[in-house]
Design an enzyme around this catalytic site. Sequence first.
Site, PDB file in Angstrom:
ATOM      1  N   ASP A  52       0.837  -1.195   0.000  1.00  0.00           N
ATOM      2  CA  ASP A  52       0.000   0.000   0.000  1.00  0.00           C
ATOM      3  C   ASP A  52       0.875   1.248   0.000  1.00  0.00           C
ATOM      4  O   ASP A  52       1.729   1.417   0.869  1.00  0.00           O
ATOM      5  CB  ASP A  52      -0.905   0.003   1.240  1.00  0.00           C
ATOM      6  N   TYR A  57       3.093  10.294  -0.356  1.00  0.00           N
ATOM      7  CA  TYR A  57       4.145   9.778   0.528  1.00  0.00           C
ATOM      8  C   TYR A  57       5.511  10.088  -0.084  1.00  0.00           C
ATOM      9  O   TYR A  57       5.992   9.373  -0.961  1.00  0.00           O
ATOM     10  CB  TYR A  57       4.018   8.265   0.737  1.00  0.00           C
ATOM     11  N   TYR A 218      -5.076   0.765   8.845  1.00  0.00           N
ATOM     12  CA  TYR A 218      -3.747   1.383   8.840  1.00  0.00           C
ATOM     13  C   TYR A 218      -3.373   1.846  10.243  1.00  0.00           C
ATOM     14  O   TYR A 218      -4.234   2.059  11.086  1.00  0.00           O
ATOM     15  CB  TYR A 218      -3.628   2.490   7.801  1.00  0.00           C
ATOM     16  N   ARG A 223       1.420   3.702  15.054  1.00  0.00           N
ATOM     17  CA  ARG A 223       2.654   4.376  14.640  1.00  0.00           C
ATOM     18  C   ARG A 223       3.835   4.032  15.552  1.00  0.00           C
ATOM     19  O   ARG A 223       4.692   4.860  15.827  1.00  0.00           O
ATOM     20  CB  ARG A 223       2.419   5.885  14.564  1.00  0.00           C
ATOM     21  N   ARG A 296      11.104  -0.191   7.582  1.00  0.00           N
ATOM     22  CA  ARG A 296      12.091   0.597   6.841  1.00  0.00           C
ATOM     23  C   ARG A 296      13.367  -0.195   6.536  1.00  0.00           C
ATOM     24  O   ARG A 296      14.297   0.337   5.952  1.00  0.00           O
ATOM     25  CB  ARG A 296      12.409   1.878   7.614  1.00  0.00           C
TER      26      ARG A 296
END
Length: 330
Positions: A52, A57, A218, A223, A296
């Site tokens: 996604d 972004y 999401y 986060r 990441r």
Amino acid sequence: MEYRILGDSDVKVSAIAFGAWAVGGWMWGGTERNDAVEAIKASFDLGVTSIDTAPVYGQGTSEEIVGEAIKGLPRDQVQILTKYGMRWDLAKGTLAFHTQANDGTPIDVYKYASKESIMRECEASLKRLGTDYIDLYQIHWPDVTTPISESMEAVGRLIEQGKVRAAGVCNYSVEQMKEAERTLKLVSNQVPFSMVKRDIEADLVPYCLSANRSILAYSPLERGLLAGKIKPGHQFAKGDHRATYKAFKDGNSERVWSFLAKIRPIAEQKQVSLSQLVIRWTIDRPGITVALVGARNAEQAVQNAKAIEVQLTAEETTFINEQLNEVELN
């Protein structure tokens, strides 16, 4: 990996999907491009076939990274989920917020989803992604300046042209979904959902269950807050939006830390991380089809993908839910 169908479409996605917001660098304090590419590839190797992303972004960076990562992969085994309706290069619609590009340049982001804008956005996304079709095309945020019917008609045209397989929305209410469906069949709604943010269970979840519409959750780890690695008082890097995100302020991180301490023994007994436990709980929740989880680097991506191996008993789920009922964020 487990795979699930989006709504009543023919698009099958992985229950754990790669959320590519952070790899775009934007609002997350930067990222290494090579690490991001390897993270996506590592996810795919473990069955995470759905990615996604969105144009906004990193102002195209995330989509470019996704395009680079899927080169050489069998396209029919990858599901690209991207979005439209957030413009930083056009001052039309409603101003969403002021922010900075990855290079520090101030930019204004607008919610805008006119037919012409959507057509242009789709072509730009296809080019950045290096593909000729998008598996799920989603409006990023409601645009009050454009009739919903106009936006949906545009996506319907893209479906007719073979550039889009299925239509979805993001951050839509039940009423907005119903209005959209008068023009175009939707298969999904992507909304924020986590252990400590479950407001959609009041109306959106029951509606989607009854209408056979999928929910893509999401920020299931809030986060990073629910991963149990960010202690209260943590200082975020420059450019990281979480420094001002309310879940980390006003005593909220302390409340969540206390909750995590209560469920940590379950993770330890299963020899899994808190993140993996939380991801598993999320995709087991009624109405939740997919959990979008970011990474990441390859190590993080592998750990996220392996959350699918966690199995929660009914008793464990009940215990977790009982502890959650005592957590209330400001």
